[in-house]
Design a protein around this motif. Structure first.
Motif, mmCIF file in Angstrom:
data_model
loop_
_atom_site.group_PDB
_atom_site.id
_atom_site.type_symbol
_atom_site.label_atom_id
_atom_site.label_comp_id
_atom_site.label_asym_id
_atom_site.label_seq_id
_atom_site.Cartn_x
_atom_site.Cartn_y
_atom_site.Cartn_z
ATOM 1 N N TYR A 757 0.840 -1.194 0.000
ATOM 2 C CA TYR A 757 0.000 0.000 0.000
ATOM 3 C C TYR A 757 0.884 1.256 0.000
ATOM 4 O O TYR A 757 0.647 2.207 -0.749
ATOM 5 C CB TYR A 757 -0.927 -0.001 1.226
ATOM 6 C CG TYR A 757 -1.883 1.167 1.261
ATOM 7 C CD1 TYR A 757 -3.092 1.111 0.577
ATOM 8 C CD2 TYR A 757 -1.560 2.323 1.954
ATOM 9 C CE1 TYR A 757 -3.959 2.185 0.591
ATOM 10 C CE2 TYR A 757 -2.419 3.398 1.976
ATOM 11 C CZ TYR A 757 -3.628 3.333 1.298
ATOM 12 O OH TYR A 757 -4.481 4.400 1.320
ATOM 13 N N GLY A 760 2.281 1.916 -3.403
ATOM 14 C CA GLY A 760 1.316 2.530 -4.315
ATOM 15 C C GLY A 760 1.151 4.011 -4.083
ATOM 16 O O GLY A 760 1.122 4.814 -5.036
ATOM 17 N N SER A 836 -3.164 -0.090 -8.482
ATOM 18 C CA SER A 836 -3.323 -1.484 -8.067
ATOM 19 C C SER A 836 -2.776 -1.724 -6.666
ATOM 20 O O SER A 836 -3.357 -2.493 -5.887
ATOM 21 C CB SER A 836 -2.624 -2.397 -9.077
ATOM 22 O OG SER A 836 -2.656 -3.735 -8.661
ATOM 23 N N CYS A 837 -1.671 -1.067 -6.348
ATOM 24 C CA CYS A 837 -1.035 -1.295 -5.057
ATOM 25 C C CYS A 837 -1.735 -0.569 -3.913
ATOM 26 O O CYS A 837 -1.544 -0.930 -2.748
ATOM 27 C CB CYS A 837 0.431 -0.856 -5.107
ATOM 28 S SG CYS A 837 1.453 -1.847 -6.197
ATOM 29 N N SER A 838 -2.520 0.472 -4.220
ATOM 30 C CA SER A 838 -3.109 1.289 -3.152
ATOM 31 C C SER A 838 -4.609 1.077 -2.995
ATOM 32 O O SER A 838 -5.312 1.941 -2.470
ATOM 33 C CB SER A 838 -2.826 2.772 -3.429
ATOM 34 O OG SER A 838 -3.385 3.183 -4.670
ATOM 35 N N LYS A 839 -5.127 -0.053 -3.468
ATOM 36 C CA LYS A 839 -6.548 -0.339 -3.280
ATOM 37 C C LYS A 839 -6.868 -0.473 -1.804
ATOM 38 O O LYS A 839 -6.029 -0.884 -0.997
ATOM 39 C CB LYS A 839 -6.919 -1.612 -4.040
ATOM 40 C CG LYS A 839 -6.894 -1.425 -5.562
ATOM 41 C CD LYS A 839 -7.382 -2.663 -6.297
ATOM 42 C CE LYS A 839 -7.388 -2.408 -7.797
ATOM 43 N NZ LYS A 839 -7.864 -3.599 -8.542
ATOM 44 N N ARG A 845 -4.843 -5.940 -3.532
ATOM 45 C CA ARG A 845 -3.607 -5.309 -3.967
ATOM 46 C C ARG A 845 -2.685 -6.309 -4.669
ATOM 47 O O ARG A 845 -2.729 -7.500 -4.390
ATOM 48 C CB ARG A 845 -2.878 -4.677 -2.774
ATOM 49 C CG ARG A 845 -3.704 -3.623 -2.066
ATOM 50 C CD ARG A 845 -3.051 -3.193 -0.752
ATOM 51 N NE ARG A 845 -3.997 -2.411 0.048
ATOM 52 C CZ ARG A 845 -3.881 -2.183 1.345
ATOM 53 N NH1 ARG A 845 -2.844 -2.703 2.006
ATOM 54 N NH2 ARG A 845 -4.767 -1.469 1.977
#
Length: 1130
Positions: A757, A760, A836-839, A845
Motif C-alpha cells: 500500500y 502505491g 493497483s497497489c493502493s486499493k 492489492r
C-alpha cells in the motif's frame, strides 16, 4: 594404350569416350562453381581459372590424376587470399585425394557433399572461419589419413562414427574451435593415429581411459578444455608419446615416480593449470629429449629435484604457483644444476615457498636465458653483482620478496631487458645511473621499496619505456625534465608518495600519450603548468597532497577523457573553472582542502557520469546545486565552506536569498520534450524504494542510513530505551500486540500487505506531484480516487510536469509525437501500478514480488526507448570490424585469436540485464562491468566461465540471491560485487566494501581460487561476527528474550504507556529484531518512508528510539499512536 586395348577386345569405344568427356566437363564445372562461391575473393591465384583458356588441369592449384588425366586429384590453394563460402560442388570432384584450402578467409558451413569424396586422403581447411556443427558426413570419407580443421569456429560434438569409420586416420587436428561434449571413447579405435589435437575447445567430462590403447600415438594435446576427474593411468603407458599437453583443465592426480622410464622420446610435457599434486619425481631428469616442462599452477609440494640439470635440451621450465619449497639448508640445489641446461630460455619459479638466501649460483644460468621470474616467494639476500652475466634476459621479476641491499650498478649491462620488476622488496640506496643503459626497457616497476636519493636523469634515455612506477619510496629532489620528455610513456607515470620537491616542469605537456599521471604525496609546489592540457589522453590525474598553488589551469578542461581528477590538499586558489563541464567523462572530482573561492559551478550537477565530488574545506560561496551528484551526501561533500547556502535539506545549510526576478508566465506553447536523465533517475528511484520496502536488499552506503536516522531524530523528540521498557512493563507478553513484519495502520486492521500500500501511495505521490494531505483531497476524494478517475486516458494531465517537461523545443514534429508516446506509455504503466497497489482492501492489492517485476519492466522498457545509448556499444555491430576490435573486447593473443579473454566496460552507461549468453564466453579470464546500471539477477550461466580470474561487477543494481554456482569458477582470484543489492547469503566470496552485519557464513573462502585472506577482505564491516577463525572476529551474541522472536520476524509491536508532562500516553511500540538480517534496514526504511509520505490511512509516528538495551546490545524501535480498535491479524 587403353583405347588400343579396347579395340583388341572388341569393346565399343564411343560410350567410353563420352563418359570420359562427361567426367572431364563435370570436374571443370565443379571448379568453376567453387570459384563462384568465393564472392569476396580478390585472389590472383584464380586469375587463370576460366573456361576459355588452357585445360583446367593447368589452372593454379589444380593437379589432375596421371591415370585419369581429366580428373582432378588435388586442389591446393593455401594462403591464397580466398574469401567466401565453400561450394557444395566440391563434392563432385570424386577423384580428389588432396584438398588444402588452409589459411584463407573461407566461412560458413563445411558442405555435407564433401562426404562423397571417398578417395580423399588429406583434408586441410585449417585457419579459416568455418562454422556450424562438426560435419558428420566427413565420417564417410573412409580413406582419410589427415584431417586438419584447426583454428575455425566449428561447434557441436565429435561424432561417435568418426572413430568407427575413419580407421585409416593418422592425424586428427581440431585445435581452437568451439567443439563441446565429451571425448568419444570410439576414438580409441583409430589404431593408426599418431597425432591427436583437441586443445582449445569446450570439451568436458572425463578423459576416456581407453585412449591409452593407441599403439603409435606420438602427440596428444587436450589443453584448454573443461576436462575433469583423475588423469587416466593408462595414458602413462603410451611409450611412443613425444608431446603430452593437458594444461588448462581441471584434472587431478600425481606424476608417477617412474615417469622417466616411460617416455624416452618426450619433448613437451604440460600439466599446467590443473589440480595435480604430490612431489615432482626426480626421474623426470631421465627424459633426456625434453625441451618444454610446464607444471605451473598446480598443487605440487616438496623440493624441486636437484637433478633437473640433466635435461640438457630444456628450454622452458615453468613450475610457478605451486607449494614448492626451499630454504638455506635444502631445496635450492636444482638452480645450481640448471647451469648445465645451456639452452634454457625461460625459468618461472614465482608464487611458491622458496625461502632462505637467493643462491649465488643463479648467475651461472645460461646466457640464453630470457625470462627469470622469481616473484612472490620468501627468499632474502641481495641481488648478486654478477647478475650481469645473464645478458640475454628480457624479463627479470624479483617482486614481492624480502631481498635487501642495493640495486647493483652492473644491472645496466642487461641491455636486452624489456621488463624489470623490483617492487615490494626491501631494496634501498640509490637508483643507479646505469639504469639508463637499458634502452629496450618497456616497464620499470620499483614501487614499495626503500629507494632514496634523486631520480637519475638517465632514465630519460629509455626511449621505449611506457610504464614507470617508483611510488612509495624515499626519493627526493626534483622531477627530471628528461623523464617528462619520453614520448613512449603511454601507460603510467607514478612517482607518488616520495619526497620530491620543486615545480612540476612544463615538459609534462609532452606526455601526449600518457594514460595515468600520479604524483600524489610529495612536496611539489608552484603552479600546475598550463601545458598539462596537452596530455589529451589522460584518464587519471592525481596531484593531491602536495603544495601546488595558484589557479587551477584552464587547460585541464582540454582533457576530454579524464576520469579521475584529484587535487586535494594543496594550496590552489581562485575559482573552479566553469569550463570544467567540458570534461564529459569525469567520474571522480576531488578538490578538498584548498583555497578555492567563488560559486560551485552549476554545470557539475549535469555530469551524468560523476560519481564522487569533494569540494570540502575551501572558501566557496553561493548556492549549492541540488541535482546530479549533489542529491546524495554519500557521493558529494561541501562541508567546511562557511558561505554556502541552499542545497539538499540534509546539508542543513541556510537558505539562499530570494531574488526578485519577474517571470513571464504567458510563455508560448512549447513542444513536449522529455528530460531523459531525469525521468530515468525517477524510475531508478522507484526501484530503490521498492527494494527498501522489501526489507531484504542492501543499502549502498552506511551514510544513507545515518542521514535518515538523523533526520528522524531531529524531527521527533527521542525517547530512551528505559522509558519504553518501563511503559511496557519490560515488554511483557500482556502488552504484546503481535509479531512479524507489519505496517501499523488506521481505518482497518493492520496488515502485512501494508508495504505494498505504501508503495502505491509513493508512486502516485511522486508522479502526480501531489500529496494525500493537499487541500484538494476532501470528502470522498483521495489520491487513489484522483488517479483512478484519470486513468488511463488523462495520465499526462495529472502527471507532475516538472518531472518530464523540458524547456527546449523540438524542431521535428515526429520527434515530439514520439516523445509524447514514450512519456504517456510509461506514465500509464506507473499510474496503473500505483492504483493497483493502493486499493483499499488489502487482498485486492498486487503481490509485492509482482510489483517489483513490474517496476523493473517499466524501467527497462523506458531505457529501451531512449534515443541516447551507450557510446561504448557504438562499435558493436556485425558489419564493422572483427568483434575483437569492438570497444572493451580483448581476444586471445596466443593460440585462439578469435576467443574473447577479457570484457572490460566499466562506467560505460550500460543499462538492463546481464544476458545468460555471457556464460558462452568460456575463455573469458576477466569480466569488468562495474559502475553501470545493470540490474536483476546475475545469471547462473556465469558458472560456466571456468577460466575466469577477475570478476568486477560492483556499483550496479544486481539483485536476487548470490549465484552459488560461481563456486565452480575454480580459477577466480579477485571478485568485486560491492554496492549492489544482492541477497544476504554469500557463499564464501570476497565481500569487501559492503556494510554487512551479523554472522559471516561458515562457507567463506570455499572458492578454490581464493586461497587466503588477501582476497577475502571484510575490512570496514565493523558489525560482523563469527566467520573463519583466521578472521579473528568476536563470536556472535546470543539473542536476548526481547529479540528472540520467530525466525521470519523483524520484530514485535507492544502496547506502551509513556509519560508526557505528568500525563500517561498509550502508544504502540514497534521493536526491531536486530539479530535478523535486514531488520536494521527495515527500521531505516520505515523512517524514510514515514518521513516522506503523509496519508490518512497511515497512523502518525510519534518518535523513535535508537539506543542500547540492558545487555549492551543495539536497540531500535518506532513509536506510533495507539490504535484502540486495531489488530495485527490482517
Amino acid at each position: 594404350m587403353a583405347i588400343r586395348l579396347m579395340r583388341r577386345l572388341g569393346l565399343p569405344l564411343l560410350p567410353v569416350l563420352l563418359t570420359i568427356a562427361a567426367a572431364s566437363s563435370s570436374d571443370e564445372a565443379s571448379l568453376l562453381a567453387f570459384k563462384a562461391g568465393l564472392t569476396g575473393s580478390n585472389s590472383s591465384a584464380l586469375a587463370s581459372w576460366n573456361s576459355s583458356g588452357a585445360s583446367f588441369c593447368n589452372w593454379e592449384g589444380v593437379t589432375c590424376s596421371r591415370r585419369r588425366p581429366t580428373r582432378v586429384a588435388s586442389l591446393s590453394l593455401p594462403s591464397s587470399n580466398l574469401a567466401g563460402t565453400l561450394s557444395p560442388a566440391i563434392g563432385n570432384l570424386t577423384f580428389l585425394r588432396r584438398l588444402n584450402l588452409s589459411s584463407n578467409g573461407l566461412y560458413g558451413e563445411i558442405p555435407t557433399s564433401i562426404g562423397r569424396l571417398r578417395r580423399l586422403q588429406w583434408l586441410n581447411l585449417s585457419y579459416n572461419s568455418f562454422s556450424g556443427a562438426f560435419p558428420v558426413n566427413l565420417t564417410s570419407c573412409i580413406s582419410l589419413k589427415i584431417l586438419d580443421l584447426d583454428y575455425n569456429q566449428l561447434g557441436g560434438i565429435i561424432p561417435v562414427e568418426l572413430g568407427n569409420t575413419l580407421t585409416q586416420l593418422q592425424m586428427l587436428l581440431l585445435t581452437n574451435n568451439s567443439i563441446i561434449g565429451p571425448i568419444p571413447p570410439s576414438l580409441a579405435n583409430l589404431s593408426l593415429l599418431q597425432d591427436l589435437y583437441l586443445d582449445y575447445n569446450h570439451l568436458e567430462g572425463l578423459i576416456p581411459p581407453c585412449l591409452g590403447n593407441f599403439p603409435v600415438l606420438h602427440e596428444l594435446s587436450l589443453e584448454a578444455n573443461m576436462l575433469t576427474g583423475e588423469f587416466p593411468h593408462s595414458l602413462w603407458n603410451l611409450s611412443a608419446l613425444r608431446v603430452i599437453g593437458v594444461g588448462l583443465n581441471m584434472l587431478q592426480g600425481s606424476i608417477p615416480a617412474n615417469i622417466g622410464d616411460k617416455f624416452p622420446a618426450m619433448r613437451f610435457f604440460g600439466l599446467h593449470e590443473n589440480r595435480f599434486h604430490g612431489a615432482i619425481p626426480s626421474s623426470l631428469s631421465n627424459l633426456s629429449r625434453l625441451t618444454d616442462l610446464y607444471l605451473a599452477d598446480n598443487n605440487f609440494t616438496g623440493f624441486v629435484p636437484p637433478t633437473l640439470g640433466m635435461l640438457h635440451s630444456l628450454k622452458y621450465l615453468y613450475i610457478g604457483t605451486n607449494q614448492l619449497e626451499a630454504d638455506n639448508g635444502k631445496g635450492w640445489e636444482f638452480v645450481t644444476s640448471l647451469a648445465n641446461c645451456s639452452q634454457l630460455q625461460e625459468l618461472m619459479l614465482s608464487h611458491n615457498f622458496f625461502g632462505g638466501q637467493l643462491p649465488r649460483s643463479i648467475v651461472n644460468l645460461s646466457m640464453t636465458l630470457q625470462m627469470l621470474d622469481l616473484e612472490n616467494n620468501s627468499f632474502s639476500g641481495t641481488i648478486p653483482h654478477d647478475i650481469s652475466n645473464l645478458i640475454g634476459l628480457r624479463l627479470l621479476d624479483l617482486g614481492f620478496n624480502p631481498i635487501s641491499g642495493v640495486i647493483p650498478e652492473s644491472i645496466g649491462k642487461l641491455t636486452n631487458l624489456v621488463d624489470l620488476a623490483l617492487y615490494n622488496t626491501g631494496l634501498s640506496g640509490l637508483i643507479p645511473s646505469t639504469i639508463g643503459n637499458l634502452t629496450k626497457l618497456n616497464r620499470l616497476l620499483a614501487f614499495h621499496t626503500n629507494l632514496e636519493g634523486p631520480i637519475p636523469a638517465t632514465i630519460g634515455r629509455l626511449k621505449n619505456l611506457f610504464n614507470l612506477d617508483l611510488s612509495f619510496n624515499r626519493l627526493n629532489g626534483s622531477i627530471p625534465r628528461e623523464i617528462l620528455e619520453l614520448p613512449s610513456l603511454a601507460w603510467i607515470l607514478d612517482l607518488s608518495y616520495n619526497s620530491l620537491s620543486g615545480h612540476l616542469p612544463s615538459e609534462v605537456g609532452t606526455l601526449a600519450n600518457l594514460n595515468q599521471l600520479i604524483l600524489s604525496g610529495n612536496q611539489l609546489s608552484g603552479q600546475i603548468p598550463n601545458s598539462i592540457g596537452n596530455c589529451e589522453v589522460l584518464e587519471f590525474l592525481l596531484l593531491d597532497n602536495n603544495s601546488f598553488g595558484g589557479d587551477m589551469p584552464q587547460s585541464l578542461t582540454n582533457l576530454k577523457g579524464l576520469n579521475v581528477l584529484n587535487l586535494t590538499v594543496n594550496k590552489l586558489s581562485g575559482r573552479i573553472p566553469n569550463a570544467i563541464s567540458n570534461i564529459g567523462n569525469l567520474q571522480y572530482l576531488c578538490l578538498a582542502h584548498n583555497n578555492f573561492s567563488g560559486p560551485i559551478p552549476a554545470a557539475l550537477q549535469n555530469f551524468t557520469l560523476l560519481k564522487q565530488l569533494d569540494v570540502s574545506f575551501n572558501n566557496l560561496q553561493g548556492e549549492v546545486p541540488v541535482k546530479g551528484v549533489f542529491r546524495n551526501l554519500t557521493f558529494s561533500s561541501v562541508v567546511g565552506n562557511d558561505n554556502l547556502c541552499g542545497g539538499i535539506p540534509q546539508l542543513h545549510l541556510p537558505p539562499c536569498p530570494i531574488l526578485d526576478v519577474s517571470k513571464n508566465k504567458n510563455q508560448h506553447l512549447k513542444s513536449l520534450a522529455i528530460a531523459l536523465p531525469t525521468t530515468g533517475a525517477m524510475l531508478v528511484l522507484v526501484s530503490v524504494i521498492v527494494l527498501i520496502l522489501l526489507h531484504n536488499r542492501k543499502l549502498k552506503r552506511r551514510q544513507n542510513r545515518q542521514a535518515t536516522s538523523l533526520v528522524i531524530e531531529e524531527q521527533y523528540q527521542r525517547v530512551s530505551y528505559y522509558a519504553l521498557s518501563r511503559g511496557s512493563n519490560d515488554f511483557s507478553e500482556a502488552n504484546l500486540l503481535g509479531k512479524g513484519r507489519y505496517e501499523y495502520g488506521e481505518g482497518s486492521a493492520a496488515s502485512k500487505l501494508g508495504d505494498i500500500y505504501s508503495l502505491g501511495i509513493i508512486l502516485l505521490e511522486m508522479f502526480t506531484g501531489t500529496s494525500p494531505t493537499d487541500d484538494m483531497f476532501k470528502d470522498s476524494l483521495n489520491l487513489h480516487e484522483f488517479a483512478t478517475a484519470a486513468f488511463p486516458d488523462r495520465a499526462l494531465e495529472i502527471a507532475d510536469q516538472t518531472i518530464w517537461l523540458h524547456e527546449t523545443n523540438y524542431t521535428d514534429a515526429t520527434d515530439a509525437s514520439m516523445t509524447r508516446g514514450i512519456i504517456q506509455q510509461s506514465l500509464v504503466s506507473l499510474f496503473g501500478l500505483g492504483i493497483s497497489c493502493s486499493k483499499q482492501q488489502p487482498r485486492e492489492r498486487m503481490v509485492l514480488a509482482d510489483a517489483v517485476s513490474k517496476i523493473h519492466a517499466i524501467r527497462d522498457e523506458y531505457f529501451k526507448s531512449r534515443v541516447v545509448g551507450s557510446a561504448a556499444s557504438w562499435s558493436w555491430n556485425s558489419s564493422a570490424n572483427s568483434f575483437c576490435s569492438w570497444e572493451g573486447v580483448t581476444c586471445s593473443h596466443r593460440r585462439r585469436p578469435t576467443s574473447v579473454v577479457a570484457l572490460d566496460l566499466p562506467s560505460s552507461d550500460l543499462a538492463g540485464t546481464l544476458s545468460p549468453a555471457i556464460g558462452n564466453l568460456t575463455f573469458l579470464r576477466r569480466l569488468n562491468l562495474s559502475s553501470n546500471d545493470l540490474h536483476s539477477e546475475i545469471p547462473q550461466s556465469v558458472s560456466r566461465l571456468r577460466r575466469l580470474r577477475v570478476l568486477d561487477m560492483d556499483h550496479n543494481a544486481f539483485s536476487g540471491e548470490f549465484p552459488t554456482n560461481l563456486t565452480t569458477c575454480v580459477r577466480l582470484t579477485t571478485v568485486y560485487l560491492q554496492y549492489n543489492q544482492l541477497g544476504d547469503r554469500i557463499p564464501g566470496i570476497a565481500i569487501n566494501g559492503n556494510h554487512l552485519e551479523g554472522m559471516i557464513p561458515p562457507g567463506i573462502g570455499s572458492i578454490a581460487g581464493l586461497r587466503n585472506l588477501t582476497y577475502a577482505s571484510i575490512a570496514g564491516d565493523d558489525k560482523l561476527c563469527s566467520g573463519m577463525p583466521q578472521l579473528h572476529l568476536a563470536p556472535c551474541p546470543i539473542l536476548d528474550r526481547l529479540t528472540c522472536l520467530a525466525k521470519e520476524d523483524y520484530g514485535s509491536v507492544n502496547r506502551c504507556a509513556l509519560e508526557d508532562e505528568g500525563a500517561s500516553v498509550t502508544t504502540a511500540v514497534k521493536m526491531f529484531n536486530l539479530q535478523m538480517s535486514g531488520s536494521s534496514r527495515s527500521f531505516e526504511a520505515e523512517c524514510e518512508a514515514l518521513r516522506r509520505v503523509r496519508h490518512r490511512c497511515l497512523i502518525k509516528i510519534i518518535t523513535c528510539c535508537s539506543s542500547i538495551d540492558q545487555q549492551g546490545q543495539e536497540f531500535k524501535a518506532l513509536v506510533f499512536e495507539f490504535m484502540p480498535n486495531g489488530s495485527l491479524d490482517g
